[in-house]
Design an enzyme around this catalytic site. Sequence first.
Site, PDB file in Angstrom:
ATOM      1  N   ARG A  49     -11.986  -9.957 -15.393  1.00 16.95           N
ATOM      2  CA  ARG A  49     -12.670  -8.819 -15.998  1.00 16.95           C
ATOM      3  C   ARG A  49     -13.608  -8.105 -15.019  1.00 16.95           C
ATOM      4  NH1 ARG A  49      -9.213 -10.350 -18.015  1.00 16.95           N
ATOM      5  NH2 ARG A  49      -8.814 -11.079 -20.126  1.00 16.95           N
ATOM      6  N   SER A  94     -14.022  -7.497 -27.293  1.00 19.07           N
ATOM      7  CA  SER A  94     -14.786  -8.689 -26.942  1.00 19.07           C
ATOM      8  C   SER A  94     -16.084  -8.269 -26.254  1.00 19.07           C
ATOM      9  CB  SER A  94     -13.966  -9.592 -26.010  1.00 19.07           C
ATOM     10  OG  SER A  94     -12.810 -10.060 -26.667  1.00 19.07           O
ATOM     11  N   GLU A 101     -19.272  -7.759 -21.662  1.00 17.18           N
ATOM     12  CA  GLU A 101     -18.086  -7.161 -21.057  1.00 17.18           C
ATOM     13  C   GLU A 101     -18.159  -5.634 -21.035  1.00 17.18           C
ATOM     14  OE1 GLU A 101     -13.248  -7.132 -21.791  1.00 17.18           O
ATOM     15  OE2 GLU A 101     -14.377  -8.973 -22.103  1.00 17.18           O
TER      16      GLU A 101
END
Length: 396
Positions: free
Chosen positions: A163, A249, A388
């Site tokens: 990520r 998320s 995130e």
Amino acid sequence: MTGASFAELTTLRLGGPIARLVTATTQRDLVDLLHGVWGSGEPWLVLGGGSNLVAGDEGFDGTVVRIATNGIEVLPDAPEGSVRLRVQAGENWDGFIAWTVAHGYSGLEALSGIPGSVGAAPVQNIGAYGQELSEALLGVWLLDEGADAPRWMPADELELGYRTSVLKQGLAGVVVAVEVQLHDTAAERAVLGEAIGRPIAYAQLAAALGVQPGDRAPVAKVRETVLALRGSKGMVLDPDDPDSVSAGSFFTNPIVTERVARTLPADAPRWYLEPEQPDEVVPLSRLASHSPLDAFLELQAELAAADEEPAADAAPAEPLVKLSAAWLIEQSGIRRGFALPGSRAAVSSKHTLALTNRGGATAAELAELARYVRHRVQAEFGIVLHPEPVLVGVEI
């Protein structure tokens, strides 16, 4: 354009006013608009689908450049059995995946249903259900701040990780197009009459498909199954599903050293990263008892030594382990649907990793909830969760 707000342009439906909003529908427009913004010296921000952004209630006193470019081009000279595609940054990501599946191209179908734009995908190195963009990404066309034209930046220069990428870490520039290489299932279609995708690498997806991990399945079926799985977790945009009013998320899965992982209960999900097998669940027998205090002291010693030059005969680096942020959140006492008293922000009723706007929530309320979740996990396990989404004018 004035009068716009982040609440209108993000999937979380929150955030304050935007001083000036401009929209680029072609690559030429995008370059010209960015040059104008850079030349003015005013604050600027690029916006794609708005699915990975949390903006503050005070808004943004500058120019937001909204990227709405589109186009999918099949490039020549792809290796046999493959196809190379150049995709404009403003293309809707899931729309692009639907296009690849319809054409019998395999390699990204497990990333179906992820909201947002194509240009944002390499910034996060998006991944799901055993696939990551990095596996198919050839590179990006990047417009460096102040440059006259985009330059080619191959994938091996993007420092892609879990990520993250050099783009997320602060490289000043804007992705204007993305190139990927996928498997062309023409041979399978000629024999079987349908497109058969790459091996299924994720156990949950394999089970939902009724196959074993490592088996192959029709790409259309994989896409359909992934959309169903994501929908069951509120992770597919749906105007009738309040759990989808989120940024997906909210926290990344923590990556820790093996010694830190030993401090967790035996039933905590964990996976070794490379060089171990990434999908291998760590058995209890490999994680001997280890106190949290010992792990903390060892971690501090590792951080203190991080800037030192390693000895020539230094031992191999300790294996890294990926943990489940959702498990940590749930085991810290936070359940699906949890909300702080009086708050209009809540944990999704379907998945503890998503924080949602239940209607009229402010960015301050969402940030307060995020801080509470992070505090509970840190207090219980000594592990700090990291957000995130991109945060603009918001701190947690």
